[in-house]
Design a protein around this motif. Structure first.
Motif, PDB file in Angstrom:
ATOM      1  N   UNK A 152       0.831  -1.209   0.000  1.00 47.46           N
ATOM      2  CA  UNK A 152       0.000   0.000   0.000  1.00 47.46           C
ATOM      3  C   UNK A 152       0.863   1.256   0.000  1.00 47.46           C
ATOM      4  N   UNK A 153       1.863   1.256   0.886  1.00 53.30           N
ATOM      5  CA  UNK A 153       2.751   2.421   0.986  1.00 53.30           C
ATOM      6  C   UNK A 153       3.554   2.603  -0.301  1.00 53.30           C
ATOM      7  N   UNK A 154       4.059   1.483  -0.832  1.00 47.52           N
ATOM      8  CA  UNK A 154       4.867   1.542  -2.062  1.00 47.52           C
ATOM      9  C   UNK A 154       4.035   2.070  -3.227  1.00 47.52           C
ATOM     10  N   UNK A 155       2.791   1.596  -3.317  1.00 51.78           N
ATOM     11  CA  UNK A 155       1.916   2.037  -4.410  1.00 51.78           C
ATOM     12  C   UNK A 155       1.667   3.538  -4.356  1.00 51.78           C
ATOM     13  N   UNK A 156       1.574   4.061  -3.127  1.00 50.48           N
ATOM     14  CA  UNK A 156       1.303   5.490  -2.949  1.00 50.48           C
ATOM     15  C   UNK A 156       2.504   6.354  -3.307  1.00 50.48           C
ATOM     16  N   UNK A 157       3.708   5.803  -3.162  1.00 52.95           N
ATOM     17  CA  UNK A 157       4.921   6.622  -3.332  1.00 52.95           C
ATOM     18  C   UNK A 157       5.787   6.207  -4.527  1.00 52.95           C
ATOM     19  N   UNK A 158       5.439   5.089  -5.162  1.00 51.41           N
ATOM     20  CA  UNK A 158       6.298   4.537  -6.216  1.00 51.41           C
ATOM     21  C   UNK A 158       6.501   5.525  -7.370  1.00 51.41           C
ATOM     22  N   UNK A 159       5.418   6.135  -7.831  1.00 50.26           N
ATOM     23  CA  UNK A 159       5.519   7.054  -8.964  1.00 50.26           C
ATOM     24  C   UNK A 159       6.418   8.233  -8.618  1.00 50.26           C
ATOM     25  N   UNK A 160       6.193   8.813  -7.426  1.00 44.10           N
ATOM     26  CA  UNK A 160       6.992   9.965  -7.003  1.00 44.10           C
ATOM     27  C   UNK A 160       8.460   9.587  -6.868  1.00 44.10           C
ATOM     28  N   UNK A 161       8.726   8.415  -6.276  1.00 43.36           N
ATOM     29  CA  UNK A 161      10.109   7.988  -6.086  1.00 43.36           C
ATOM     30  C   UNK A 161      10.795   7.741  -7.432  1.00 43.36           C
ATOM     31  N   UNK A 162      10.069   7.157  -8.372  1.00 42.73           N
ATOM     32  CA  UNK A 162      10.628   6.916  -9.711  1.00 42.73           C
ATOM     33  C   UNK A 162      11.010   8.231 -10.383  1.00 42.73           C
ATOM     34  N   UNK A 163      10.121   9.222 -10.272  1.00 41.71           N
ATOM     35  CA  UNK A 163      10.389  10.537 -10.864  1.00 41.71           C
ATOM     36  C   UNK A 163      11.595  11.201 -10.194  1.00 41.71           C
ATOM     37  N   UNK A 164      11.668  11.089  -8.875  1.00 41.37           N
ATOM     38  CA  UNK A 164      12.793  11.695  -8.150  1.00 41.37           C
ATOM     39  C   UNK A 164      14.109  11.003  -8.488  1.00 41.37           C
ATOM     40  N   UNK A 165      14.079   9.675  -8.645  1.00 39.51           N
ATOM     41  CA  UNK A 165      15.296   8.954  -9.023  1.00 39.51           C
ATOM     42  C   UNK A 165      15.775   9.394 -10.405  1.00 39.51           C
ATOM     43  N   UNK A 166      14.833   9.647 -11.301  1.00 41.60           N
ATOM     44  CA  UNK A 166      15.198  10.134 -12.636  1.00 41.60           C
ATOM     45  C   UNK A 166      15.810  11.529 -12.545  1.00 41.60           C
ATOM     46  N   UNK A 167      15.230  12.376 -11.682  1.00 40.19           N
ATOM     47  CA  UNK A 167      15.769  13.722 -11.478  1.00 40.19           C
ATOM     48  C   UNK A 167      17.176  13.656 -10.881  1.00 40.19           C
ATOM     49  N   UNK A 168      17.363  12.735  -9.942  1.00 40.90           N
ATOM     50  CA  UNK A 168      18.679  12.589  -9.298  1.00 40.90           C
ATOM     51  C   UNK A 168      19.729  12.155 -10.316  1.00 40.90           C
ATOM     52  N   UNK A 169      19.351  11.208 -11.175  1.00 37.93           N
ATOM     53  CA  UNK A 169      20.283  10.738 -12.205  1.00 37.93           C
ATOM     54  C   UNK A 169      20.678  11.873 -13.142  1.00 37.93           C
ATOM     55  N   UNK A 170      19.689  12.702 -13.499  1.00 36.61           N
ATOM     56  CA  UNK A 170      19.956  13.843 -14.382  1.00 36.61           C
ATOM     57  C   UNK A 170      20.850  14.861 -13.690  1.00 36.61           C
ATOM     58  N   UNK A 171      20.594  15.090 -12.384  1.00 37.66           N
ATOM     59  CA  UNK A 171      21.395  16.054 -11.622  1.00 37.66           C
ATOM     60  C   UNK A 171      22.845  15.578 -11.492  1.00 37.66           C
ATOM     61  N   UNK A 172      23.034  14.287 -11.365  1.00 38.61           N
ATOM     62  CA  UNK A 172      24.390  13.731 -11.234  1.00 38.61           C
ATOM     63  C   UNK A 172      25.226  13.996 -12.481  1.00 38.61           C
ATOM     64  N   UNK A 173      24.541  14.062 -13.633  1.00 37.71           N
ATOM     65  CA  UNK A 173      25.264  14.310 -14.884  1.00 37.71           C
ATOM     66  C   UNK A 173      25.920  15.688 -14.902  1.00 37.71           C
TER      67      UNK A 173
END
Length: 247
Positions: A152-173
């Motif tokens: 339940x918790x993962x479903x609520x936050x999965x989309x946001x976490x995926x987007x943030x991980x993508x942002x983090x990867x871009x920021x690392x570049x």
């Protein structure tokens, strides 16, 4: 194009901001992933134990069948030898057959004793088996509940976490490898995951130790990367934090 120190600091602070958001999401999950993993290990261990006990019970049942067959065989031999006693021609033959009857009788006693021992063993192993089954049912119930809660918790936050991980990867570049390595090491060593922190009330917001006025002035000029003398975290001024929020 070579980045200025200010650009490097902004890139590091931006990455830290993203990682802090990810950390907060993971804090919501708390110890649940670890609890689920532990329960899965418990369930797997109990299932293995139950299979082992069941195998041992089957082996004992087979031993009982073997002993019962030995008893039947010995009883048949006794009947055969008793028939031969009526046909003996001398005392030597009589004594030899009588000895065989005695041996078969002893074999029956040994097998009967073993069957009784196997009976006690089955009783004890059955109790252990039933307790393991009850423990498995309880652990499986706990595991199902924890998995549902985590899901339940993962479903609520999965989309946001995926987007943030993508942002983090871009920021690392946008961060040079040397700084990124230092940043990663600081995050790993910090309990709260903070590698880049601001000045708050004349202090490092990571370790709360006071920062001398001249050092604060150097940090605000953004002409070089400055770390806290006490905790080693990278320091940025409060204005940079405000600029990042407005961006």
């Amino acid at each position: 194009m070579e980045q200025t120190v200010e650009q490097k600091l902004k890139a590091l602070y931006e990455l830290q901001t993203i990682h802090t958001k990810i950390d907060r999401i993971r804090q919501v999950r708390g110890e649940l992933p670890m609890e689920v993993a532990d329960l899965e290990d418990d369930v797997a261990g109990l299932e293995t134990r139950i299979q082992k006990i069941k195998g041992e019970l089957d082996d004992v049942e087979d031993d009982i069948v073997t002993r019962k067959n030995l008893i039947k065989e010995a009883q048949a031999n006794i009947k055969k030898y008793e028939g031969q006693l009526n046909e003996v021609k001398n005392n030597r033959e009589y004594d030899a057959i009588s000895k065989e009857i005695e041996i078969q009788g002893l074999d029956i006693q040994v097998s009967e004793k073993k069957i009784r021992e196997y009976g006690f063993e089955i009783t004890n192993k059955t109790q252990v088996y039933e307790k393991a089954l009850a423990d498995l049912e309880a652990r499986q119930s706990d595991l199902d509940a924890k998995k549902e809660e985590l899901g339940t918790i993962t479903a609520e936050t999965e989309k946001e976490e995926t987007e943030l991980n993508a942002q983090a990867a871009k920021a690392m570049d946008n961060i040079e490898e040397r700084l990124l390595t230092a940043y990663t090491r600081l995050r790993q060593n910090a309990k709260n995951g903070l590698a880049v922190v601001t000045i708050q009330r004349d202090s490092c917001s990571g370790c709360f130790n006071q920062i001398p006025p001249q050092r604060q002035s150097d940090i605000r000029q953004r002409k070089k990367i400055i770390v806290c003398e006490h905790c080693g975290r990278i320091l940025v001024d409060e204005q940079m934090a405000l600029e990042a929020e407005e961006a």
